[in-house]
Enzyme design. Sequence first.
Site, PDB file in Angstrom:
ATOM      1  N   ARG A  17       0.824  -1.210   0.000  1.00 14.45           N
ATOM      2  CA  ARG A  17       0.000   0.000   0.000  1.00 14.45           C
ATOM      3  C   ARG A  17       0.858   1.261   0.000  1.00 14.45           C
ATOM      4  NH1 ARG A  17      -2.276  -4.095  -0.513  1.00 14.45           N
ATOM      5  NH2 ARG A  17      -4.454  -4.529  -0.044  1.00 14.45           N
ATOM      6  N   ALA A  44       4.826  10.168  24.558  1.00 18.52           N
ATOM      7  CA  ALA A  44       3.661  10.196  23.674  1.00 18.52           C
ATOM      8  C   ALA A  44       4.073  10.379  22.217  1.00 18.52           C
ATOM      9  CB  ALA A  44       2.720  11.319  24.097  1.00 18.52           C
ATOM     10  N   LYS A  91      11.416   2.600  29.322  1.00 16.67           N
ATOM     11  CA  LYS A  91      10.652   2.797  28.095  1.00 16.67           C
ATOM     12  C   LYS A  91      11.404   2.292  26.864  1.00 16.67           C
ATOM     13  CE  LYS A  91       7.916   6.653  29.756  1.00 16.67           C
ATOM     14  NZ  LYS A  91       7.525   8.064  29.561  1.00 16.67           N
ATOM     15  N   ASN A 136      11.632  18.392  26.875  1.00 22.79           N
ATOM     16  CA  ASN A 136      12.189  19.601  27.483  1.00 22.79           C
ATOM     17  C   ASN A 136      13.127  20.316  26.517  1.00 22.79           C
ATOM     18  OD1 ASN A 136      15.207  18.911  28.270  1.00 22.79           O
ATOM     19  ND2 ASN A 136      13.973  17.085  28.637  1.00 22.79           N
ATOM     20  N   GLU A 138      15.900  21.984  27.140  1.00 24.31           N
ATOM     21  CA  GLU A 138      17.326  21.766  27.371  1.00 24.31           C
ATOM     22  C   GLU A 138      17.843  20.691  26.401  1.00 24.31           C
ATOM     23  OE1 GLU A 138      18.000  20.466  31.402  1.00 24.31           O
ATOM     24  OE2 GLU A 138      19.831  19.478  30.737  1.00 24.31           O
ATOM     25  N   CYS A 179      17.454  29.584  15.409  1.00 27.34           N
ATOM     26  CA  CYS A 179      16.929  30.632  14.509  1.00 27.34           C
ATOM     27  C   CYS A 179      15.487  30.959  14.910  1.00 27.34           C
ATOM     28  CB  CYS A 179      16.891  30.160  13.056  1.00 27.34           C
ATOM     29  SG  CYS A 179      18.470  30.015  12.219  1.00 27.34           S
ATOM     30  N   CYS A 204       3.716  18.894  30.275  1.00 27.76           N
ATOM     31  CA  CYS A 204       2.647  17.891  30.275  1.00 27.76           C
ATOM     32  C   CYS A 204       2.253  17.502  31.691  1.00 27.76           C
ATOM     33  CB  CYS A 204       3.095  16.653  29.512  1.00 27.76           C
ATOM     34  SG  CYS A 204       3.366  16.991  27.776  1.00 27.76           S
ATOM     35  N   CYS A 261      22.595  33.723  13.643  1.00 22.63           N
ATOM     36  CA  CYS A 261      22.186  32.640  14.555  1.00 22.63           C
ATOM     37  C   CYS A 261      23.381  32.119  15.363  1.00 22.63           C
ATOM     38  CB  CYS A 261      21.554  31.493  13.778  1.00 22.63           C
ATOM     39  SG  CYS A 261      21.121  30.091  14.831  1.00 22.63           S
ATOM     40  N   CYS A 264      23.559  27.901  14.038  1.00 22.14           N
ATOM     41  CA  CYS A 264      23.853  27.462  12.666  1.00 22.14           C
ATOM     42  C   CYS A 264      24.708  28.450  11.882  1.00 22.14           C
ATOM     43  CB  CYS A 264      22.568  27.095  11.921  1.00 22.14           C
ATOM     44  SG  CYS A 264      21.486  28.455  11.499  1.00 22.14           S
TER      45      CYS A 264
HETATM   46 ZN   LIG Z   1      20.079  28.764  13.247  1.00 19.77          ZN
END
Ligand SMILES: [Zn+2]
Length: 358
Positions: A17, A44, A91, A136, A138, A179, A204, A261, A264
């Site tokens: 499919r 989740a 998990k 999170n 971080e 950015c 959450c 930035c 990057c």
């Molecule tokens: Zn950037």
Amino acid sequence: MKQRCDMDPKLYERYSRQILFTEIGEAGQRRLLESSAVLVGCGALGTALANLLVRAGLGKLRIVDRDFVEPSNLQRQTLFEESDARETLPKAVAAERRLRAINSGVAVEGIVADLGPKNAEELLRGFPLILDGTDNFETRFLLNDAAIHLDVPWIYAAVVASYGVTLTVRPGETACLACALESDAPSGRDVDSQAAGAGAEETCDTAGVLGAAAGVIASIEAAEAIKLLLRNTESVGGRLVSFDVWSGRYQSVRVARNPDCRACIRRDFRYLEGDAQPHLTMCGRDSVQIHERRRQLDLAELGRRLAPTVAEVRENGFLLRFRVPPYEMTVFADGRAIIKGTRDTSVARSLYARYIGA
Ligand SMILES: [Zn+2]
């Protein structure tokens, strides 16, 4: 009708499919079967995403997660069962077991680890795609730094309450998470408040989360992942997509690269270098202290927000104290926190991310 080359007939049938979908076809399916990705965080978003990708037939999936399955996960974390919670299985272990049963042709590798600056590149290296299933900021900024440093695309995703966001980052080509969220440019500021809503201000564990919201965002993330793995990059990245399943509001906003930035452009990888990590120290016999940097908290507001979900909230203008049995958390206005009831720094960090935000 497409010509059937020499793909194993059982494989062809299994993925028929998807092969019929012309954008994938048999050549795309072959490429997918030889592809791999690493997923960080298996809650989740992570379970829904892993389920979709393993069924779609990527070749290899590594899953990195630091938590255990709890009964409160079962409402939305679609790979886990009651027995996983009873056994408090990690998990990563429970997900690997279930995914292998779903598709034995995929090499699924669950790793129980707290991804941090010290082990990030070791855990992520060698994969052409990094997927965000974390809870999170971080860790997300760490993933952003690592992905740019390794020159590998990654997909940011976050969900809270009925709302979620996702952004695909192709280093050097599209806007990165810094950015979008650290920029003063108008496009950056526009998305800042939205994205902050999905992880920075509320979590959450304070605002709840609907499985349906995670499912929508994980589905968008999975489609982006498949396009990237098929190297069909024209239609991928640069847009911050948000979806609220309760209000029905949907947005897709182009995010411009920030010419200055930090990550990057200037290649200041402070999260990867560990400079931006909160310092954790042992404090007394059974406590961990988290020294957050430059983070002003409105304790009264935090107390009001936490009151429905935690026990014994007390606030005196200098500190906020509350209980999440078996732990007691004391939070200071400068962001510092003492978590009593554990000596495990990853438990302390996880509690901090859940209740204070990252
Ligand atoms: Zn950037």
